[in-house]
Design an enzyme around this catalytic site. Structure first.
Site, short mmCIF file in Angstrom:
data_model
loop_
_atom_site.label_atom_id
_atom_site.label_comp_id
_atom_site.label_asym_id
_atom_site.label_seq_id
_atom_site.Cartn_x
_atom_site.Cartn_y
_atom_site.Cartn_z
N ASN A 72 0.84 -1.21 0.00
CA ASN A 72 0.00 0.00 0.00
C ASN A 72 0.87 1.24 0.00
O ASN A 72 0.55 2.24 -0.68
CB ASN A 72 -0.94 0.00 1.21
CG ASN A 72 -2.24 -0.73 0.93
OD1 ASN A 72 -3.08 -0.27 0.16
ND2 ASN A 72 -2.40 -1.89 1.55
N ARG A 96 3.89 1.33 25.62
CA ARG A 96 3.33 1.93 24.40
C ARG A 96 3.53 3.44 24.38
O ARG A 96 3.83 4.03 23.32
CB ARG A 96 1.84 1.60 24.27
CG ARG A 96 1.57 0.16 23.91
CD ARG A 96 0.07 -0.10 23.75
NE ARG A 96 -0.17 -1.52 23.71
CZ ARG A 96 -0.10 -2.26 22.60
NH1 ARG A 96 0.14 -1.71 21.44
NH2 ARG A 96 -0.30 -3.55 22.66
N ARG A 131 0.58 -1.91 15.17
CA ARG A 131 0.63 -1.60 16.60
C ARG A 131 -0.58 -0.76 16.99
O ARG A 131 -0.91 0.21 16.29
CB ARG A 131 1.91 -0.83 16.97
CG ARG A 131 3.19 -1.60 16.79
CD ARG A 131 3.25 -2.87 17.60
NE ARG A 131 3.29 -2.62 19.05
CZ ARG A 131 3.28 -3.60 19.95
NH1 ARG A 131 3.15 -4.86 19.58
NH2 ARG A 131 3.34 -3.32 21.23
N LEU A 164 -2.12 2.11 18.87
CA LEU A 164 -1.57 3.38 19.34
C LEU A 164 -2.33 3.85 20.58
O LEU A 164 -3.52 3.56 20.75
CB LEU A 164 -1.68 4.42 18.24
CG LEU A 164 -0.81 4.12 17.01
CD1 LEU A 164 -1.34 4.84 15.78
CD2 LEU A 164 0.65 4.49 17.25
N HIS A 171 -8.09 -0.87 6.34
CA HIS A 171 -8.39 -2.12 7.03
C HIS A 171 -8.97 -3.10 6.00
O HIS A 171 -9.84 -2.71 5.21
CB HIS A 171 -9.38 -1.88 8.18
CG HIS A 171 -9.72 -3.10 8.95
ND1 HIS A 171 -8.87 -3.65 9.89
CD2 HIS A 171 -10.83 -3.89 8.92
CE1 HIS A 171 -9.45 -4.74 10.39
NE2 HIS A 171 -10.63 -4.90 9.83
N1 LIG Z 1 -5.73 3.26 18.73
C1 LIG Z 1 -5.70 2.70 17.49
N2 LIG Z 1 -4.54 2.19 17.04
C2 LIG Z 1 -4.51 1.61 15.80
C3 LIG Z 1 -5.68 1.52 15.01
C4 LIG Z 1 -6.90 2.07 15.52
O1 LIG Z 1 -7.95 2.04 14.84
N3 LIG Z 1 -6.87 2.66 16.77
N4 LIG Z 1 -5.65 0.84 13.78
C5 LIG Z 1 -4.57 -0.14 13.71
C6 LIG Z 1 -4.46 -0.97 12.47
N5 LIG Z 1 -5.06 -2.31 12.77
C7 LIG Z 1 -6.10 -2.69 11.96
O2 LIG Z 1 -6.47 -1.99 10.98
C8 LIG Z 1 -4.57 -3.15 13.81
C9 LIG Z 1 -3.22 -3.10 14.14
C10 LIG Z 1 -2.72 -3.91 15.16
C11 LIG Z 1 -3.55 -4.78 15.85
C12 LIG Z 1 -2.98 -5.61 16.96
O3 LIG Z 1 -3.65 -6.49 17.51
N6 LIG Z 1 -1.70 -5.33 17.32
C13 LIG Z 1 -1.00 -6.01 18.44
C14 LIG Z 1 0.34 -6.55 17.99
C15 LIG Z 1 0.21 -7.34 16.73
C16 LIG Z 1 1.62 -7.59 16.15
O4 LIG Z 1 2.58 -6.90 16.59
O5 LIG Z 1 1.69 -8.42 15.24
C17 LIG Z 1 -0.68 -4.99 19.54
O6 LIG Z 1 -0.52 -3.78 19.20
O7 LIG Z 1 -0.51 -5.46 20.66
C18 LIG Z 1 -4.90 -4.85 15.52
C19 LIG Z 1 -5.41 -4.05 14.49
C20 LIG Z 1 -3.25 0.54 14.01
N7 LIG Z 1 -3.33 1.09 15.33
N1 LIG Z 2 -5.38 -4.12 10.79
C1 LIG Z 2 -4.51 -3.55 9.83
C2 LIG Z 2 -4.35 -4.48 8.66
O1 LIG Z 2 -4.61 -5.67 8.75
N2 LIG Z 2 -3.91 -3.90 7.54
C3 LIG Z 2 -3.69 -4.68 6.34
O2 LIG Z 2 -2.34 -5.13 6.31
C4 LIG Z 2 -1.98 -5.31 4.94
C5 LIG Z 2 -0.66 -4.61 4.73
O3 LIG Z 2 -0.18 -4.92 3.45
P1 LIG Z 2 0.97 -3.98 2.81
O4 LIG Z 2 2.08 -3.89 3.86
O5 LIG Z 2 1.36 -4.75 1.57
O6 LIG Z 2 0.36 -2.65 2.52
C6 LIG Z 2 -3.09 -4.69 4.07
O7 LIG Z 2 -3.94 -5.71 3.55
C7 LIG Z 2 -3.87 -3.85 5.08
O8 LIG Z 2 -5.26 -3.73 4.77
#
Ligand SMILES: Nc1nc2c(c(=O)[nH]1)N[C@@H](CN(C=O)c1ccc(C(=O)N[C@@H](CCC(=O)O)C(=O)O)cc1)CN2
Ligand SMILES: NCC(=O)N[C@@H]1O[C@H](COP(=O)([O-])[O-])[C@@H](O)[C@H]1O
Length: 219
Positions: A20, A71, A97, A99, A115
């Protein structure tokens, strides 16, 4: 002839391959694109996207979340890099991660995420498997403003794909990612251009965006 408005200075945050990110970098090369990608940050030093960003001439740095006690400390390190680069908009692109509330609130209306589902369906992870398990016939991707609650922010744009007989998570994700690469540059242009603004917890589209049918991209 009115001068073209300044391009918004954008940082892209990644954790992995960065496909992306590449689509966004390529889109931002257009002279009339309302954003310039000036920085890439990753929480994982081994993210392949860091190499791809540097190959594209974009400064790219790792801030390893494992190097911080919590964090808040990690987010403060992110903030320092963003401040130093004069960042105006944050684009999360596979940034894995969660946030802190303080960080997200400091960037309210200035941070978006993509997403891989049609939110509010399938928040969190493993979205393609869950869509298949639920028997969905439509699936897709969503660009939304980021709020503290995970994947709950107001939606800027979505793109849908069919779920086909015989699909598995790999075939479905491969169909979705093609739409992600179309959707995200279009959505960032709306946000950076001031055509999709976060106001009162909702996205307000300008007439120009509405005329362009910006919120939904077809199959
Ligand atoms: N406060 C927010 N932070 C983030 C959001 C959000 O909407 N509010 N979006 C995410 C992106 N995301 C899905 O789109 C997403 C990213 C990470 C996780 C998660 O479970 N992370 C774990 C670690 C996972 C790993 O390191 O492989 C964690 O942070 O403990 C779920 C959904 C970005 N941040
Ligand atoms: N929850 C967040 C999440 O799952 N995001 C997803 O991670 C992939 C990253 O691919 P990329 O590194 O090739 O862009 C993408 O499919 C994006 O939608």
């Amino acid at each position: 002839m009115s001068a073209r408005p300044e391009k918004k200075r954008v940082a892209i945050l990644i954790s992995g391959r960065g496909s992306n990110m590449v689509s966004l970098i390529e889109a931002a090369r257009a002279p009339d694109y309302p954003a310039e990608i000036v920085l890439v940050l990753s929480n994982r030093p081994d993210a392949a996207g860091l190499v791809r960003a540097r190959e594209a001439g974009i400064p790219a740095r790792a801030i390893d979340h494992k190097a911080f006690p919590d964090r808040a400390a990690f987010d403060a390190a992110l903030q320092a890099e963003l401040d130093a680069a004069g960042i105006e908009l944050i684009v999360l692109a596979g940034f894995m991660r969660i946030l802190t509330d303080a960080f997200v609130e400091a960037w309210a209306g200035r941070m978006i995420n993509i997403h891989p589902s049609l939110l509010p369906l399938f928040k969190g992870t493993h979205t393609h498997e869950r869509a298949l398990d639920a028997g969905m016939r439509l699936h897709g991707c969503t660009v939304h403003y980021v709020v503290p609650e995970l994947d709950a922010g107001p939606i800027v744009a979505q793109a849908a794909v069919p779920v086909l007989p015989g699909d598995d998570a790999d075939t479905l994700s491969a169909r979705v990612i093609v739409q992600e690469h179309r959707l995200y540059p279009a959505a960032l242009a709306l946000v950076a251009g001031g055509d999709a603004v976060l106001e009162g917890g909702r996205v307000r589209f300008t007439a120009r965006a509405r005329d362009a049918g910006a919120a939904i991209l077809s199959l």
